[in-house]
Design an enzyme around this catalytic site. Structure first.
Site, PDB file in Angstrom:
ATOM      1  CG  ASN A 125      -1.671   1.293   1.409  1.00  0.00           C
ATOM      2  OD1 ASN A 125      -1.932   1.997   0.449  1.00  0.00           O
ATOM      3  ND2 ASN A 125      -2.008   1.625   2.641  1.00  0.00           N
ATOM      4  CG  ASP A 145      -3.652   0.626  -1.880  1.00  0.00           C
ATOM      5  OD1 ASP A 145      -3.187  -0.527  -1.836  1.00  0.00           O
ATOM      6  OD2 ASP A 145      -4.696   0.959  -1.296  1.00  0.00           O
ATOM      7  CG  HIS A 172      -6.228   0.463  -8.548  1.00  0.00           C
ATOM      8  ND1 HIS A 172      -5.039   1.017  -8.978  1.00  0.00           N
ATOM      9  CD2 HIS A 172      -6.315   0.746  -7.231  1.00  0.00           C
ATOM     10  CE1 HIS A 172      -4.431   1.604  -7.954  1.00  0.00           C
ATOM     11  NE2 HIS A 172      -5.197   1.463  -6.879  1.00  0.00           N
ATOM     12  CG  HIS A 177       1.233   6.948   0.449  1.00  0.00           C
ATOM     13  ND1 HIS A 177       0.011   6.323   0.534  1.00  0.00           N
ATOM     14  CD2 HIS A 177       1.347   7.652   1.601  1.00  0.00           C
ATOM     15  CE1 HIS A 177      -0.580   6.635   1.667  1.00  0.00           C
ATOM     16  NE2 HIS A 177       0.206   7.440   2.336  1.00  0.00           N
ATOM     17  CD  GLU A 209      -8.229   7.617  -2.232  1.00  0.00           C
ATOM     18  OE1 GLU A 209      -8.081   7.041  -1.125  1.00  0.00           O
ATOM     19  OE2 GLU A 209      -7.296   7.776  -3.041  1.00  0.00           O
ATOM     20  CE1 TYR A 210     -19.135   8.423   0.202  1.00  0.00           C
ATOM     21  CE2 TYR A 210     -17.960   8.697  -1.862  1.00  0.00           C
ATOM     22  CZ  TYR A 210     -19.127   8.433  -1.184  1.00  0.00           C
ATOM     23  OH  TYR A 210     -20.291   8.171  -1.876  1.00  0.00           O
ATOM     24  CG  HIS A 260     -11.029   2.073   3.035  1.00  0.00           C
ATOM     25  ND1 HIS A 260     -10.687   0.815   3.484  1.00  0.00           N
ATOM     26  CD2 HIS A 260     -10.023   2.456   2.210  1.00  0.00           C
ATOM     27  CE1 HIS A 260      -9.528   0.460   2.978  1.00  0.00           C
ATOM     28  NE2 HIS A 260      -9.094   1.447   2.195  1.00  0.00           N
ATOM     29  CG  ASN A 303       2.602  -9.279   2.545  1.00  0.00           C
ATOM     30  OD1 ASN A 303       1.612  -9.159   3.260  1.00  0.00           O
ATOM     31  ND2 ASN A 303       3.569 -10.173   2.791  1.00  0.00           N
ATOM     32  CG  PHE A 321      -4.939  -1.951   3.164  1.00  0.00           C
ATOM     33  CD1 PHE A 321      -5.644  -1.801   4.352  1.00  0.00           C
ATOM     34  CD2 PHE A 321      -4.709  -0.834   2.390  1.00  0.00           C
ATOM     35  CE1 PHE A 321      -6.103  -0.551   4.743  1.00  0.00           C
ATOM     36  CE2 PHE A 321      -5.161   0.416   2.770  1.00  0.00           C
ATOM     37  CZ  PHE A 321      -5.866   0.558   3.961  1.00  0.00           C
ATOM     38  CG  ASN A 349      -9.171  -1.568  -0.123  1.00  0.00           C
ATOM     39  OD1 ASN A 349      -8.134  -1.130  -0.596  1.00  0.00           O
ATOM     40  ND2 ASN A 349      -9.207  -2.207   1.021  1.00  0.00           N
ATOM     41  CD1 TRP A 384      -6.578   5.523   8.683  1.00  0.00           C
ATOM     42  CD2 TRP A 384      -7.184   4.231   6.966  1.00  0.00           C
ATOM     43  NE1 TRP A 384      -7.012   6.352   7.678  1.00  0.00           N
ATOM     44  CE2 TRP A 384      -7.367   5.581   6.599  1.00  0.00           C
ATOM     45  CE3 TRP A 384      -7.497   3.236   6.037  1.00  0.00           C
ATOM     46  CZ2 TRP A 384      -7.880   5.945   5.349  1.00  0.00           C
ATOM     47  CZ3 TRP A 384      -7.990   3.604   4.800  1.00  0.00           C
ATOM     48  CH2 TRP A 384      -8.168   4.941   4.461  1.00  0.00           C
TER      49      TRP A 384
END
Length: 1122
Positions: free
Chosen positions: A141, A243, A417, A478, A589-590, A592, A649, A653, A656, A1083
């Site tokens: 990620n 990610d 993605h 990131h 993004e919202y 999750h 790894n 995660f 999603n 998270w």
């Protein structure tokens, strides 16, 4: 940025200067970025090409392939995408392949024509080599999959060597040859016939090279040899820390294009609408490429033409394909204008025109035109022809609003993605169509390309289907957030050219697509001067779209949209109400969607629908990124991080999505569809108000119907005849004049629900006629909310009770028998005739199999707090159990349970034998009263008293085991799909049926699942109809219910769905309270307060009854209403 270099310096064998570790050297001999080229031979051919490519609809989605057959499907798609292009040749197919451990260990001179590759394997192209058994996929990620030391990468750098033979068609004689790679991950060298042609990096954008002088002409009857060396890691990898799975190779198409000596190399279509959107000023900027060896063409003798054709005529002509004269649908010939001052001079053309009453493009009306450009010589012969689909629309900005054609459209979006479970990053036509069909059918109108430019066909399809798009540059750094040693690349000048090149390449390739409403500078890459430079370049190049970038706090000067990720509802409301902020807020993004998630999402939409300045968002994310893997036992399953031995790894995660890898929707998709639906229906005092929340469509193409249900039974239904509701307008139906009113008032049902459904009258590109566009259930006022659910007591006696040791046996002769164990305080068995119902009795339960969201937040997570409070090891033991009343009609048994951790069970034994022992940590005390009636009904009253210093509880309820044969479930409550207290807006109350197996939700990583909320009653029956009924009783509210062959312990134990082991019983949970699942992120603890279960006393009652055919659960439910 270097543009030329001595071949010796560039050689892959020059290890003194590894150019794949030099961020200032990103390409060599690579042609400038431009729009996709098609090299048509005629105008009719160009129109026919787009006509064929526009013949896609929801039926094509059925052709999507998700298993091994997708490998061949990817090759078929590559062939289809060049069909009808005589001057384009696909090199996709099977190539010779060898994987070296590093660039230094590649076979010597493998690119030579004479090299013997007979012992190499074949590999399909496009593909990722990890998906064919070479190397291994890696999922991370944030952290880089190699030691961080920019710009250097490990010497252990898997390097793919490819070879492919090809010939130049004879029809291409005398023409230029371009070699085009749609995308290669991550950096590569390319040779033709042993000559080094060029170098490129950027894993998500094209690389194109001129190879005219290096190819054998067709008349030599000799194969050309194309060789490619692909490094898995390069300095570019530091800019590609998205990610998702790290996969390598030539994963998009490889093409040969033939062009004349002078040709159209790039063009930019622009439209400007007047204030009434009735007239469009059109402009096309055209750039030519003139070969340096060109001697036969004079620019003064060539002309440029541009014509716009209306695609709408293609579908309304009624003619057969071969009869259609596509060129007859021209609507505008653009005129040549002098180029503006400071343009590219003689190689640049500007054409303009004015179109009256244009058919505008939007998500609701994706109207397209075909733009055809023709380059002619002095005799009028076509030298070159290019074309594309264009849409006429205007993207603009008003205070706190993004406008499409003057309307503040709401973004109902997802992040996507590029992912295929079998082919990785190689994509298929039908699979992209499947994505769009599922999106549109679930009211999704926008997509954010996370976090890189995607396959060119994806954009064409989004244009056709009508999906707003944020196109995002292939930049994410990131992992630098974890470093205290290295600055983010955006703050360092040595990375500036590479970052800017990625933005330029994206904009230049995709600039003519109507679907793109905003450009994005990338994702999670900090903020610095390089972002300012990229923003400046885009704004100067294309002022017709907005700019998006979340980094730096989502409110920098480099973004036109406030675009936070995972910001809480109360915080987005603060920004929207800030008078000093003039930009719209759209969550990039919202919600999750990790595993069983997307709780609380309705809270976001309450805020968005009710607050000026909030304009939607993009759910994270679209698809579970599971990869198909074969276990040692031959079992195929979807794998996640670590399953391939990849290290480091980030485990699961990558899971999603709101769809599984094969695009089967998760249960949460129902919630998304409901909240995103464009028809809003509410009960407002004496009216039912129907609002058309669309911005361009009326309700003319929607057929409305009403359905009335009372206590689960159908009371009536009919068509709802409404006037046409204009966009953004409402229509109110007075209850007393509504067609359901008389039925409602005449019924005796305790609770009545009205459902209004809106369906498509006609088929569209994305759905068949009768597709449900919107569905809302409203509760009408109950007859008398004070009536409790009680048992009809009868004076029938014949209740026989026996005490044998610890067992109290209660039975009604020849009917049923219940055995209650006074030592355990539970029902040990329950039989109806010879049929066993319960084989492990009712026990209090506070625990659930942790969800991914339960685990989020490290020491502050719900799971950590639960474990610290020993709730994961809580067991219930009988403190006392005795018969309180015994008559011929009823037996009353009282049990007191105490909940203690498993490791303290021995202390309970010491206490019972009066031995001195350590203090016992009693976390919960539960008083249970069983009332066993001669009717066969068992009323169970619970008083649950948890310690008040416990964290919020996972659940408060009961658990028991049924015989496995009782696997047919019917219930009256929310459904039919999985739902939870904070994710139930879409679920309608009704009577539903399912098998226990079908109730199971196969999340790839097992978690708490399969729940149904607001359950009034539930029945479990075998194939003969014998079974057990359970309901909330008295004044207790409806329950949360789940039933599974996999108990809580099994769901917690297994790490993959296919590892779950079925038990020889059905585990049933009936919960008085169940904590929400959350989903604001995964998270941090994020269940909203109203969906928490605080550690306070709870009282509730459950009714249990045997079911004997022909009695049904609904019959029993009715009998308990006085």
């Amino acid at each position: 940025m270097a543009s030329i270099s001595p071949v010796g310096l560039l050689s892959p064998n020059n290890y003194s200067h590894r150019i794949w570790e030099d961020p200032s050297f990103i390409k060599w001999r690579k042609r400038d970025a431009h729009v996709p080229l098609h090299s048509h031979d005629t105008v009719e051919g160009s129109l026919r090409y787009w006509y064929e490519r526009s013949k896609v609809d929801f039926l094509n989605a059925n052709l999507a392939l998700w298993h091994d057959d997708a490998v061949f499907g990817a090759l078929e798609s590559a062939a289809f995408w060049v069909k009808g292009l005589p001057f384009v040749k696909s090199l996709s197919g099977h190539w010779k392949f060898f994987l070296a451990t590093s660039p230094e260990s590649v076979p010597v001179n493998f690119y030579d024509i004479t090299f013997d590759d007979s012992d190499w394997v074949t590999l399909p192209v496009p593909s990722n080599w990890q998906m064919h058994g070479f190397d291994c996929p890696i999922y991370t990620n944030i952290v880089y999959p190699f030691p961080m030391n920019p710009p250097y990468v490990p010497s252990d750098n898997p390097t793919g060597c490819y070879r492919k033979s090809f010939r130049i068609p004879k029809e291409w004689k005398g023409r230029r040859i371009l070699l085009h790679f749609e995308a290669v991950d991550s950096a590569f060298f390319v040779w033709v016939n042993g000559v080094l042609i060029g170098y490129s990096q950027d894993s998500r954008l094209p690389a194109e090279f001129e190879i005219t002088d290096h190819c054998y002409p067709f008349d030599l009857d000799k194969d050309n040899v194309l060789s490619v060396q692909v490094m898995r890691w390069s300095d570019g990898s530091y800019l590609e820390d998205q990610d998702h799975w790290w996969l390598s190779g030539i994963h998009r198409d490889v093409l040969l294009l033939s062009k004349p000596e002078v040709f159209i190399t790039d063009y930019f279509f622009k439209s400007t609408l007047d204030q009434n959107f009735l007239t469009a000023d059109l402009q096309v900027e055209v750039k030519l490429d003139l070969w340096q060896n060109c001697e036969n063409v004079s620019l003064s003798n060539i002309t440029m033409e541009a014509t716009l054709y209306d695609n709408s005529g293609w579908s309304t002509s009624g003619k057969d394909n071969d009869e259609m004269d596509l060129s007859s649908y021209d609507v505008l010939h653009l005129n040549l204008r002098p180029p503006p001052t400071g343009s590219l001079g003689s190689h640049f053309y500007l054409l303009e025109g004015k179109l009256e009453k244009p058919r505008l493009w939007s998500s609701e009306h994706p109207n397209l035109y075909t733009l055809v450009l023709v380059l002619k010589d002095s005799s009028g012969n076509i030298l070159d022809c290019e074309s594309c689909q264009v849409g006429i629309r205007q993207i603009s900005q008003a205070p706190k609003q993004l406008l499409v054609n003057g309307q503040p459209v709401v973004i109902r979006g997802v992040n996507r993605h590029e992912h295929h479970p079998r082919t990785g990053k190689a994509t298929l036509e039908a699979c992209m169509i499947k994505d769009l069909v599922v999106m549109k059918q679930n009211n999704i109108n926008a997509v954010r390309n996370s976090h890189y430019p995607q396959h060119p066909r994806w954009y064409e399809l989004c244009d056709l289907f009508g999906v707003y798009m944020i196109d995002e540059a292939n930049i994410e750094t990131h992992g630098f957030d974890l470093s205290s040693t290295f600055k983010h690349p955006t703050q360092e000048s040595r990375w500036a050219s590479s970052m800017l090149d990625r933005v330029i390449g994206m904009v230049e390739r995709d600039k003519n697509h109507a679907c793109i409403i905003s450009w994005s500078l990338g994702n999670e890459s900090g903020y610095g001067p390089n972002h300012c430079a990229m923003a400046g370049w885009i704004r100067e190049k294309d002022s017709s779209r907005l700019l998006h970038y979340e980094g730096g706090g989502s409110r920098t000067s480099s973004t036109d949209i406030i675009c936070p990720m995972y910001m809480r509802v109360w915080d987005i409301l603060k920004i929207a109400k800030d008078p000093n902020e003039s930009r719209p807020l759209i969550l990039c993004e919202y919600s999750h969607a990790m595993g069983n998630s997307n709780g609380n999402i309705h809270k976001y939409w309450e805020a968005i629908n009710g607050t000026f300045g909030l304009q939607g968002g993009f759910i994270w994310d679209w698809v579970d990124q599971g990869l198909l893997k074969v276990d040692v036992d031959g079992c195929k399953h979807w794998a996640y991080g670590g399953d391939f031995g990849d290290s480091p790894n980030d485990l699961n995660f990558c899971l999603n999505g709101i769809v599984w890898p094969d695009r089967t929707p998760h249960p949460a998709m129902h919630e998304v569809k409901y909240l995103y639906q464009p028809i809003k229906i509410v009960l407002a005092e004496t009216k039912v108000e129907i609002t058309n929340a669309q911005y361009f469509n009326t309700t003319q193409e929607i057929e409305f119907s009403w359905h009335l249900h009372g206590d689960g039974c159908n009371l009536g239904c009919g068509t709802l005849n409404l006037p046409v509701i204009q966009a953004q307008e409402s229509y109110g139906i007075e209850q007393e004049s509504a067609p359901w009113y008389s039925v409602w008032k005449a019924c005796s049902a305790r609770e009545v629900f009205l459902t209004i459904i809106g369906k498509l009258r006609h088929s569209t590109r994305w759905a068949k006629d009768c597709h449900v566009l919107a569905s809302t259930q409203l509760i009408l006022s109950a007859k008398d909310d004070s009536i409790p659910h009680v048992v009809r007591l009868i004076s029938d006696s014949n209740l026989i009770s026996k005490n044998v040791g610890n067992i109290i046996a209660i039975e009604k002769q020849n009917s049923w028998q219940i055995k209650l164990n006074t030592q355990t305080g539970t029902i040990e068995s329950w039989k109806v005739g010879e049929c066993s119902l319960i084989n492990q009795g009712l026990l209090p339960c506070l625990w659930r199999a942790p969800t991914d969201n339960d685990k989020g937040g490290a020491p502050n997570s719900y799971l950590c707090k639960w474990k610290a409070a020993l709730l994961d090891r809580l067991t219930f033991h009988t403190d006392e159990c005795s018969v309180k009343e015994l008559t011929s009609n009823m037996v009353h048994v009282k049990t007191v349970f105490i909940g203690v951790p498993k490791d303290q069970e021995i202390l309970l034994k010491s206490k019972s034998s009066n031995q001195e022992s350590e203090p016992i940590h009693i976390q919960c005390k539960v008083e249970v009263n069983y009332y066993i009636h001669s009717t066969g009904d068992v009323i169970v009253d619970y008083m649950v008293n948890p310690k008040n210093d416990l964290p919020p509880l996972p659940r408060v309820g009961v658990v028991f085991h049924l015989e496995k044969s009782l696997d047919h479930v019917s219930w009256y409550g929310k459904g039919p799909f999985e739902c939870y207290p904070d994710r139930k807006e879409a679920a309608h109350v009704g009577i539903y049926e399912s098998s226990v197996q079908d109730l199971h939700v196969p999340y790839i990583f097992p978690v708490e699942s399969s729940g149904r909320t607001d359950v009034r009653w539930v029945a479990f029956q075998n194939s003969s109809g014998v079974g057990l009924y359970a309901s909330a009783y008295g004044t207790s509210p409806p329950m949360q219910m789940s039933a599974s062959f996999y108990g809580t312990a099994e769901l917690e134990r297994a790490t993959h769905n296919h590892y779950l082991v079925e038990k020889d019983y059905v585990e049933v949970h009936l919960d008085h309270k169940h904590m929400g699942i959350g989903g604001d992120d995964s998270w941090s603890p994020c269940v909203h307060d109203e969906y928490l279960v605080p550690p306070v006393p709870y009282s509730f009652s459950i009714r249990l009854s045997p079911i004997i055919p022909p009695t049904t659960g609904q019959d029993i439910y009715r009998s308990q209403i006085l």
